[in-house]
Design a protein around this motif. Structure first.
Motif, PDB file in Angstrom:
ATOM      1  N   ASP A 314       0.817  -1.054  -0.148  1.00  0.00           N
ATOM      2  CA  ASP A 314       0.154   0.070  -0.088  1.00  0.00           C
ATOM      3  C   ASP A 314       0.899   1.008  -0.145  1.00  0.00           C
ATOM      4  O   ASP A 314       1.500   1.566   1.067  1.00  0.00           O
ATOM      5  CB  ASP A 314      -0.800  -0.098   1.339  1.00  0.00           C
ATOM      6  N   TRP A 315       0.920   1.778  -1.254  1.00  0.00           N
ATOM      7  CA  TRP A 315       1.863   3.004  -1.450  1.00  0.00           C
ATOM      8  C   TRP A 315       1.384   4.071  -1.931  1.00  0.00           C
ATOM      9  O   TRP A 315       0.731   4.023  -3.077  1.00  0.00           O
ATOM     10  CB  TRP A 315       3.176   2.533  -2.188  1.00  0.00           C
ATOM     11  N   HIS A 334      -1.405   6.094  -6.284  1.00  0.00           N
ATOM     12  CA  HIS A 334      -1.492   5.047  -5.118  1.00  0.00           C
ATOM     13  C   HIS A 334      -1.638   3.728  -5.833  1.00  0.00           C
ATOM     14  O   HIS A 334      -2.370   3.426  -6.586  1.00  0.00           O
ATOM     15  CB  HIS A 334      -3.177   5.332  -4.366  1.00  0.00           C
ATOM     16  N   LEU A 335      -0.843   2.821  -5.039  1.00  0.00           N
ATOM     17  CA  LEU A 335      -0.581   1.640  -5.497  1.00  0.00           C
ATOM     18  C   LEU A 335      -0.974   0.603  -4.481  1.00  0.00           C
ATOM     19  O   LEU A 335      -0.558   0.944  -3.142  1.00  0.00           O
ATOM     20  CB  LEU A 335       0.859   1.209  -5.936  1.00  0.00           C
ATOM     21  N   ILE A 336      -1.849  -0.399  -4.999  1.00  0.00           N
ATOM     22  CA  ILE A 336      -2.297  -1.324  -3.797  1.00  0.00           C
ATOM     23  C   ILE A 336      -2.023  -2.734  -4.644  1.00  0.00           C
ATOM     24  O   ILE A 336      -2.559  -2.915  -5.729  1.00  0.00           O
ATOM     25  CB  ILE A 336      -3.620  -1.173  -3.516  1.00  0.00           C
ATOM     26  N   LEU A 361      -2.292  -5.851  -9.510  1.00  0.00           N
ATOM     27  CA  LEU A 361      -1.812  -4.459  -8.822  1.00  0.00           C
ATOM     28  C   LEU A 361      -2.920  -3.418  -9.166  1.00  0.00           C
ATOM     29  O   LEU A 361      -3.183  -3.210 -10.424  1.00  0.00           O
ATOM     30  CB  LEU A 361      -0.478  -4.316  -9.562  1.00  0.00           C
ATOM     31  N   GLN A 362      -3.412  -2.676  -8.224  1.00  0.00           N
ATOM     32  CA  GLN A 362      -4.233  -1.715  -8.326  1.00  0.00           C
ATOM     33  C   GLN A 362      -3.478  -0.291  -8.338  1.00  0.00           C
ATOM     34  O   GLN A 362      -2.519  -0.254  -7.629  1.00  0.00           O
ATOM     35  CB  GLN A 362      -5.237  -1.737  -7.288  1.00  0.00           C
ATOM     36  N   PHE A 363      -3.837   0.408  -9.320  1.00  0.00           N
ATOM     37  CA  PHE A 363      -3.242   1.689  -9.402  1.00  0.00           C
ATOM     38  C   PHE A 363      -4.209   2.948  -9.729  1.00  0.00           C
ATOM     39  O   PHE A 363      -5.322   2.680 -10.185  1.00  0.00           O
ATOM     40  CB  PHE A 363      -2.270   1.764 -10.876  1.00  0.00           C
ATOM     41  N   LYS A 364      -4.141   4.088  -8.968  1.00  0.00           N
ATOM     42  CA  LYS A 364      -4.883   5.149  -9.230  1.00  0.00           C
ATOM     43  C   LYS A 364      -3.790   6.335  -9.252  1.00  0.00           C
ATOM     44  O   LYS A 364      -2.886   6.513  -8.466  1.00  0.00           O
ATOM     45  CB  LYS A 364      -5.656   5.372  -8.025  1.00  0.00           C
TER      46      LYS A 364
END
Length: 375
Positions: A314-315, A334-336, A361-364
């Protein structure tokens, strides 16, 4: 005869004593010469004469400017900033920030095409930090919620965060930057989340999921408190899924429900998942230039019991550029990554899950310009 002789004798004795005293007595301030080694303990006081009436000056020499003092406010200017009253020093440091970011796109007879859209993101941040000698206690609460409205479709959610962090630290001396620490983190969201355009089946809700981290370890905190590294070899992670429909599906890693051949629930799914693992958190505030600040928040967690070596990431990275006291521009990513959150679930014609999916990988990315008020 005897009485007269006695009186004469007395007067003679008095006169003789005075003569001897004048002749042999020493002066109170003895005379000294340059060769004498004894200094005179004497203070000379000058006489100051203060006249009751002063003589008026009749003839004023050319070039002399005699003026009477006059108080005038004609050349005074109002203060630009509010006057700061004296406050008793406190070991508490607080921060309150309220703001909103807005982006808008409008088209009128635009040949290239496009839909009118407007987005808004509201945020509220509270910080209460205490530090005195060996003891330190940091508390932070972040609330964010965003919506997007586009012509021809309903409102969609773009941001939804409730985050609470609390860290208590103790050090053995006032020189060291290392603390023995106990930390608590809590994350969840406000409202239902959907996989648009589907609005009938929520994929997440308030406390579904909800994450609670609680553990002990050590922290390195710089003197300016802009760099914070927390290492915890023993941290408990609790995942809450209080929506029973999501719990029955086994969402977010909880034990899913046991079904019979017809798909009926025999044993409901678990609403709570308990893990024990290693946690690393990192917060870094860096000034890149005048009115430009960078903030990095990183969480890394791995579970000892079920999947040791799989790291949950969670970054969040934000760059804030302040135009003036109220106008704020934010660029953020935002990376999750969480192996308990699965995507692309596959079901057969009977509605039975044949493939639970896989983690991804989730990215926003966020870009916003708005108003921020510190109070």
């Amino acid at each position: 005869m005897t009485k007269r002789i006695t009186n004469k004798t007395v007067w003679f004795t008095i006169i003789l004593g005075l003569a001897a005293n004048l002749f042999f007595a020493q002066n109170t301030i003895p005379a000294t010469t340059p060769t004498d080694s004894v200094s005179i303990d004497t203070t000379v006081v000058d006489t100051i004469v203060i006249r009751k009436t002063l003589t008026k000056i009749k003839h004023i020499p050319r070039g002399v400017n005699l003026t009477n003092p006059v108080i005038s406010f004609k050349k005074t200017k109002p203060l630009k900033d509010r006057y700061n009253r004296f406050r008793v020093p406190s070991f508490w440091k607080k921060e309150n920030q309220l703001g909103i970011n807005v982006s808008e796109t409008a088209f009128v007879n635009w040949n290239a095409g496009g839909d009118n859209a407007i987005s808004g993101l509201g945020f509220l941040k509270f910080s209460r930090n205490y530090k005195f000698r060996y003891f330190k206690w940091d508390n932070n609460l972040d609330l964010r919620y965003g919506l997007n409205a586009q012509e021809g479709r309903k409102l969609r959610k773009t941001e939804d965060v409730i985050r609470l962090n609390s860290n208590v630290g103790y050090r053995r001396d006032t020189i060291s930057n290392w603390y023995y620490s106990v930390q608590l983190n809590f994350n969840t969201q406000f409202s239902n989340g959907f996989k648009y355009p589907d609005r009938t089946t929520p994929i997440s809700r308030f406390m579904a999921p909800g994450y609670l981290f609680f553990g002990a370890g050590t922290s390195y905190i710089s003197q300016d408190q802009k760099f914070n590294l927390y290492l915890s070899p023993l941290t408990q992670k609790s995942t809450f899924v209080l929506d029973q429909r999501l719990a029955d599906r086994g969402a977010f890693g909880v034990e899913k429900a046991v079904l019979d051949a017809d798909g009926n629930v025999i044993t409901p799914g678990e609403n709570h998942l308990l893990e024990l693992g290693f946690l690393v958190t990192h917060n870094w505030n860096l000034n890149l230039g005048k009115n430009i600040d960078l903030n990095s928040r990183l969480n890394l967690y791995t579970d000892y019991l079920a999947s040791f070596g799989n790291i949950d990431l969670d970054w969040e990275l934000n760059i804030k550029m302040r135009v003036n006291k109220y106008i704020l521009t934010t660029i953020g990513t935002h990376l999750i990554y969480d192996d308990d959150i699965l995507f692309d679930e596959v079901k057969n014609v009977d509605g039975i899950v044949t493939d639970p999916g896989e983690p991804r990988l989730q990215f926003k990315q966020v870009l916003g310009v708005g108003v921020a008020y510190d109070f």
